[in-house]
Design a protein around this motif. Structure first.
Motif, PDB file in Angstrom:
ATOM      1  N   VAL A  65      22.895  27.395  55.063  1.00 21.74           N
ATOM      2  CA  VAL A  65      21.774  27.591  54.183  1.00 21.74           C
ATOM      3  C   VAL A  65      21.935  26.441  53.384  1.00 21.74           C
ATOM      4  O   VAL A  65      21.013  25.817  53.450  1.00 21.74           O
ATOM      5  N   PRO A  66      22.768  26.498  52.580  1.00 18.70           N
ATOM      6  CA  PRO A  66      23.446  25.323  51.512  1.00 18.70           C
ATOM      7  C   PRO A  66      22.872  24.302  52.168  1.00 18.70           C
ATOM      8  O   PRO A  66      22.465  23.218  51.478  1.00 18.70           O
ATOM      9  N   THR A  67      23.562  23.548  53.181  1.00 19.86           N
ATOM     10  CA  THR A  67      23.366  22.249  53.819  1.00 19.86           C
ATOM     11  C   THR A  67      21.625  21.750  54.147  1.00 19.86           C
ATOM     12  O   THR A  67      21.652  20.995  53.555  1.00 19.86           O
ATOM     13  N   LEU A  68      21.483  22.440  54.802  1.00 19.00           N
ATOM     14  CA  LEU A  68      19.558  22.627  54.890  1.00 19.00           C
ATOM     15  C   LEU A  68      18.912  22.889  53.617  1.00 19.00           C
ATOM     16  O   LEU A  68      18.166  22.177  53.514  1.00 19.00           O
ATOM     17  N   LEU A  69      19.089  23.789  53.354  1.00 22.45           N
ATOM     18  CA  LEU A  69      18.311  24.263  52.048  1.00 22.45           C
ATOM     19  C   LEU A  69      19.310  23.847  50.653  1.00 22.45           C
ATOM     20  O   LEU A  69      19.484  25.568  50.383  1.00 22.45           O
ATOM     21  N   PRO A  70      19.331  23.092  49.777  1.00 24.92           N
ATOM     22  CA  PRO A  70      20.244  23.153  48.947  1.00 24.92           C
ATOM     23  C   PRO A  70      19.702  23.662  47.463  1.00 24.92           C
ATOM     24  O   PRO A  70      20.546  24.469  46.718  1.00 24.92           O
ATOM     25  N   ASP A  71      18.527  23.900  47.610  1.00 20.73           N
ATOM     26  CA  ASP A  71      18.079  24.656  46.736  1.00 20.73           C
ATOM     27  C   ASP A  71      17.622  26.605  46.472  1.00 20.73           C
ATOM     28  O   ASP A  71      17.801  27.396  45.678  1.00 20.73           O
ATOM     29  N   THR A  72      18.666  26.820  47.876  1.00 20.02           N
ATOM     30  CA  THR A  72      18.453  27.752  47.403  1.00 20.02           C
ATOM     31  C   THR A  72      19.169  28.464  46.976  1.00 20.02           C
ATOM     32  O   THR A  72      20.760  28.601  47.142  1.00 20.02           O
ATOM     33  N   ASP A  73      18.982  30.119  46.649  1.00 22.65           N
ATOM     34  CA  ASP A  73      20.085  30.360  46.026  1.00 22.65           C
ATOM     35  C   ASP A  73      20.439  31.558  46.260  1.00 22.65           C
ATOM     36  O   ASP A  73      20.329  32.140  48.378  1.00 22.65           O
ATOM     37  N   GLU A  74      21.935  32.026  45.981  1.00 18.95           N
ATOM     38  CA  GLU A  74      23.519  32.913  46.824  1.00 18.95           C
ATOM     39  C   GLU A  74      22.155  34.089  47.276  1.00 18.95           C
ATOM     40  O   GLU A  74      22.285  34.683  48.419  1.00 18.95           O
ATOM     41  N   ALA A  75      21.466  34.855  46.753  1.00 19.54           N
ATOM     42  CA  ALA A  75      20.585  35.888  46.880  1.00 19.54           C
ATOM     43  C   ALA A  75      19.887  35.612  48.276  1.00 19.54           C
ATOM     44  O   ALA A  75      19.828  36.301  49.357  1.00 19.54           O
ATOM     45  N   GLU A  76      19.057  34.628  48.433  1.00 14.48           N
ATOM     46  CA  GLU A  76      17.966  34.487  49.459  1.00 14.48           C
ATOM     47  C   GLU A  76      18.730  33.723  50.570  1.00 14.48           C
ATOM     48  O   GLU A  76      18.797  33.512  51.469  1.00 14.48           O
ATOM     49  N   GLN A  77      20.207  33.641  49.660  1.00 13.31           N
ATOM     50  CA  GLN A  77      20.851  32.628  51.223  1.00 13.31           C
ATOM     51  C   GLN A  77      21.516  34.182  52.380  1.00 13.31           C
ATOM     52  O   GLN A  77      21.497  33.833  53.311  1.00 13.31           O
TER      53      GLN A  77
END
Length: 233
Positions: A65-77
């Motif tokens: 997820v962080p690779t594709l959506l780097p602004d996603t916070d840990e809870a959302e991941q």
């Protein structure tokens, strides 16, 4: 046995255990994981080409997820990973089949006197399902999953945890079989040589660039060449 890496360096080892990835290596699941991720991204308005998502398969949620959506916070991941897991298990898990000769290769490794290890970014629930699917419960000596580690591939945690379970064996006495560059990179970070299989649909250049010491079309091809392969080193 001595093997030449893609860089031309000569590597020598004697394998006493083989660490197998599962998804895309022993079972044909990569495309199903792609299909399970697409609605997760769609729900938040993110659109990715299938190939873009495929190229991240082999990572756990914490890396994908962080690779594709780097602004996603840990809870959302974490929430997205749970949603992917629900979709995959409810819609696709029962469709996943082992690759031809997957169990036979595990048996061959076991009968050669080596330990059989499953080291996957999948959940422990998925691993248990696949072990049952391959009827491999009495073959597998050690297993590690995403549930055992803080970080999934290409971080080294899954393989380093497996090594601890295999103590007193060290990195020079084991070898990895995987279908993604993330398997190969994670192995390299532990000092472990890795064989790549093409069944996960990653191209040769990607697998060799990651450090694969040899490439095979699939586990059936690896079984057919077992005596002369790095697994028999």
């Amino acid at each position: 046995m001595r093997w030449s890496t893609n860089s031309g360096a000569i590597t020598t080892w004697r394998s006493k255990a083989v660490l197998f990835d599962i998804d895309g290596t022993l079972v044909d699941s990569n495309d199903y994981h792609v299909e399970a991720w697409l609605p997760v991204f769609d729900r938040i308005g993110a659109t990715f080409d299938d190939q873009v998502v495929h190229d991240q398969i082999g990572k756990g949620t914490d890396m994908l997820v962080p690779t594709l959506l780097p602004d996603t916070d840990e809870a959302e991941q974490e929430r997205m990973g749970e949603e992917h897991g629900r979709i995959f298990k409810s819609t696709y898990l029962e469709q996943v089949m082992p690759f031809a000769a997957a169990k036979d290769l595990l048996v061959k490794v076991k009968n050669s006197g080596r330990q059989v290890v499953l080291a996957s970014s999948a959940s422990s629930e998925e691993l248990e399902h696949y072990v049952g699917l391959m009827d491999a419960g009495e073959i597998v000596d050690v297993s590690t999953t995403s549930d055992d580690v803080e970080r999934t591939k290409p971080a080294p945690d899954i393989f380093s945890t497996a090594l601890k379970k295999l103590s007193p064996l060290d990195a020079s006495e084991v070898i990895v079989v995987g279908d993604t560059p993330y398997d190969i990179e994670a192995a390299a970070r532990c000092g472990i040589a890795a064989v790549g299989v093409r069944s996960g649909k990653f191209n040769d250049e990607v697998l060799l660039s990651a450090g694969a010491v040899a490439l095979y079309n699939d586990v059936a091809a690896l079984l057919a060449d077992f005596e002369d392969s790095p697994l028999n080193g």
